[in-house]
Write an enzyme that holds these catalytic residues in place. Sequence first.
Site, PDB file in Angstrom:
ATOM      1  N   ASP A 159       0.846  -1.200   0.000  1.00  0.00           N
ATOM      2  CA  ASP A 159       0.000   0.000   0.000  1.00  0.00           C
ATOM      3  C   ASP A 159       0.883   1.252   0.000  1.00  0.00           C
ATOM      4  O   ASP A 159       0.628   2.198   0.743  1.00  0.00           O
ATOM      5  CB  ASP A 159      -0.950  -0.021   1.195  1.00  0.00           C
ATOM      6  CG  ASP A 159      -2.108   0.962   1.023  1.00  0.00           C
ATOM      7  OD1 ASP A 159      -2.338   1.438  -0.110  1.00  0.00           O
ATOM      8  OD2 ASP A 159      -2.787   1.275   2.039  1.00  0.00           O
ATOM      9  N   LYS A 161       2.112   4.727  -1.000  1.00  0.00           N
ATOM     10  CA  LYS A 161       1.495   5.953  -1.525  1.00  0.00           C
ATOM     11  C   LYS A 161       2.065   7.110  -0.708  1.00  0.00           C
ATOM     12  O   LYS A 161       2.606   6.877   0.389  1.00  0.00           O
ATOM     13  CB  LYS A 161      -0.032   5.892  -1.410  1.00  0.00           C
ATOM     14  CG  LYS A 161      -0.532   5.563  -0.017  1.00  0.00           C
ATOM     15  CD  LYS A 161      -2.048   5.478   0.022  1.00  0.00           C
ATOM     16  CE  LYS A 161      -2.520   4.974   1.367  1.00  0.00           C
ATOM     17  NZ  LYS A 161      -3.983   4.907   1.467  1.00  0.00           N
ATOM     18  N   ASN A 164       1.717   7.347   2.995  1.00  0.00           N
ATOM     19  CA  ASN A 164       2.477   6.417   3.834  1.00  0.00           C
ATOM     20  C   ASN A 164       3.974   6.679   3.818  1.00  0.00           C
ATOM     21  O   ASN A 164       4.758   5.904   4.336  1.00  0.00           O
ATOM     22  CB  ASN A 164       2.181   4.962   3.420  1.00  0.00           C
ATOM     23  CG  ASN A 164       0.774   4.556   3.818  1.00  0.00           C
ATOM     24  OD1 ASN A 164       0.217   5.124   4.760  1.00  0.00           O
ATOM     25  ND2 ASN A 164       0.189   3.604   3.112  1.00  0.00           N
ATOM     26  N   ASP A 177       2.914   2.410   7.856  1.00  0.00           N
ATOM     27  CA  ASP A 177       1.672   1.685   7.582  1.00  0.00           C
ATOM     28  C   ASP A 177       1.919   0.296   6.996  1.00  0.00           C
ATOM     29  O   ASP A 177       1.677   0.049   5.810  1.00  0.00           O
ATOM     30  CB  ASP A 177       0.759   2.500   6.650  1.00  0.00           C
ATOM     31  CG  ASP A 177      -0.671   1.958   6.684  1.00  0.00           C
ATOM     32  OD1 ASP A 177      -0.914   0.988   7.432  1.00  0.00           O
ATOM     33  OD2 ASP A 177      -1.533   2.488   5.964  1.00  0.00           O
TER      34      ASP A 177
HETATM   35  P1  ATP Z   1      -5.648   3.511   8.380  1.00  0.00           P
HETATM   36  O1  ATP Z   1      -5.472   2.735   9.624  1.00  0.00           O
HETATM   37  O2  ATP Z   1      -7.028   3.957   8.159  1.00  0.00           O
HETATM   38  O3  ATP Z   1      -4.980   2.886   7.180  1.00  0.00           O
HETATM   39  P2  ATP Z   1      -3.373   5.138   8.903  1.00  0.00           P
HETATM   40  O4  ATP Z   1      -2.530   4.007   8.501  1.00  0.00           O
HETATM   41  O5  ATP Z   1      -3.050   6.479   8.389  1.00  0.00           O
HETATM   42  O6  ATP Z   1      -4.894   4.879   8.580  1.00  0.00           O
HETATM   43  P3  ATP Z   1      -2.258   5.310  11.533  1.00  0.00           P
HETATM   44  O7  ATP Z   1      -1.094   4.437  11.257  1.00  0.00           O
HETATM   45  O8  ATP Z   1      -2.970   5.118  12.824  1.00  0.00           O
HETATM   46  O9  ATP Z   1      -3.404   5.142  10.484  1.00  0.00           O
HETATM   47  O10 ATP Z   1      -1.804   6.799  11.412  1.00  0.00           O
HETATM   48  C1  ATP Z   1      -2.693   7.878  11.591  1.00  0.00           C
HETATM   49  C2  ATP Z   1      -2.005   9.175  11.207  1.00  0.00           C
HETATM   50  O11 ATP Z   1      -1.007   9.491  12.171  1.00  0.00           O
HETATM   51  C3  ATP Z   1      -1.269   9.074   9.875  1.00  0.00           C
HETATM   52  O12 ATP Z   1      -2.085   9.539   8.851  1.00  0.00           O
HETATM   53  C4  ATP Z   1      -0.048   9.964  10.060  1.00  0.00           C
HETATM   54  O13 ATP Z   1      -0.284  11.255   9.584  1.00  0.00           O
HETATM   55  C5  ATP Z   1       0.146  10.017  11.565  1.00  0.00           C
HETATM   56  N1  ATP Z   1       1.286   9.178  11.931  1.00  0.00           N
HETATM   57  C6  ATP Z   1       1.337   7.832  11.903  1.00  0.00           C
HETATM   58  N2  ATP Z   1       2.529   7.370  12.282  1.00  0.00           N
HETATM   59  C7  ATP Z   1       3.290   8.446  12.561  1.00  0.00           C
HETATM   60  C8  ATP Z   1       4.654   8.637  13.000  1.00  0.00           C
HETATM   61  N3  ATP Z   1       5.462   7.605  13.226  1.00  0.00           N
HETATM   62  N4  ATP Z   1       5.091   9.898  13.160  1.00  0.00           N
HETATM   63  C9  ATP Z   1       4.280  10.958  12.919  1.00  0.00           C
HETATM   64  N5  ATP Z   1       2.994  10.849  12.510  1.00  0.00           N
HETATM   65  C10 ATP Z   1       2.497   9.621  12.329  1.00  0.00           C
END
Ligand code: ATP
Length: 314
Positions: A159, A161, A164, A177
């Site tokens: 995935d 993109k 991510n 992700d």
């Molecule tokens: P979904 O679970 O719907 O696929 P997602 O993968 O974006 O969504 P999360 O991994 O929970 O879900 O992340 C949520 C948001 O938090 C992301 O969109 C990103 O902007 C932010 N985020 C995630 N990981 C980090 C990180 N390590 N550092 C900074 N921001 C982060």
Amino acid sequence: DKEDRHTELRAPRSRPHSRSRNSSVNGRLSASDFDFGRVLGEGSYSTVIQARNLNTGNEYAIKVLDKGHLKRKDKTETALAEKNTLVRLGSGHPGIVRLHSTFQDEWSLFFVLDLARNGELQSRISRMGSLSLTCSRYYSAQLVDALDYMHQKGVIHRDLKPENLLLDDKFRIKITDFGTGKILGPGADRAKTFVGTAQYVAPELLENSETSKSSDLWATGCILFQMIAGKFAFQGLSEYLTWEKIKRLDYSFPEGFDEEAKDLVQKLLVRDPTQRLGAGELGSSNDMKALRSHPFFSTVNWATLWTDPAPPLQ
Ligand code: ATP
């Protein structure tokens, strides 16, 4: 009461540590070891919160997953798969978000991750319309380098993109992700199951529900196109129409698109996964050599890619 705690934890400005005072058991970290700050983002099953380890002062992004919500949506396996993939990738590459530790309390799972202070590459592309050729080259080279490592570890992302691709404090990418990531078993080079985001899905996924490392190369082509052109390579009025365009390889370059970048995109957006540039030797230690040697990357110094300063984001 439990439901209330869920709600509080998922709400912005929540302070999990203040109501999750489980002290460390056997030296393992717990939420009380951290000072939770601002919410960095929300996912479908998680909230990511900036947090500081009270003992070391180090800052992290902690992904908090609500156990009840995961169970209700049948996503516990997905969360565990994400954890296993991150554990497999370890601390071996600067371009991949590292999982420092995990712990849980009665209500939540906590993943302590590298903090990427500068958010998603996607929001930069959206804000600026497109990226300069220098930036596009830099970020696609970092993506290729991190992918090489990931693939050598037997992991397909599935995935990829710009949402991510996170940016750290030095504006270098960190791939995140891995919820849809796949660890390939010994001898396996393909995986079934359908996943991915419409605009970046490779044709083999649409045609026979198969993904391989080469599907990540397709997504890399889509991302490079998007950084330079400022629009998706494949975009229809619906997901279905987007998929139809992908299957027909129906996309076109805007005028002025750099010729070398164009050649690289054309060598990645190839319907046959075995014919994509860099796919020839997938799995061998020469993985991606062909890709790294493409003229578009001729000015890239691969040895100092993660220590040289990033070009100004423009
Ligand atoms: P979904 O679970 O719907 O696929 P997602 O993968 O974006 O969504 P999360 O991994 O929970 O879900 O992340 C949520 C948001 O938090 C992301 O969109 C990103 O902007 C932010 N985020 C995630 N990981 C980090 C990180 N390590 N550092 C900074 N921001 C982060």
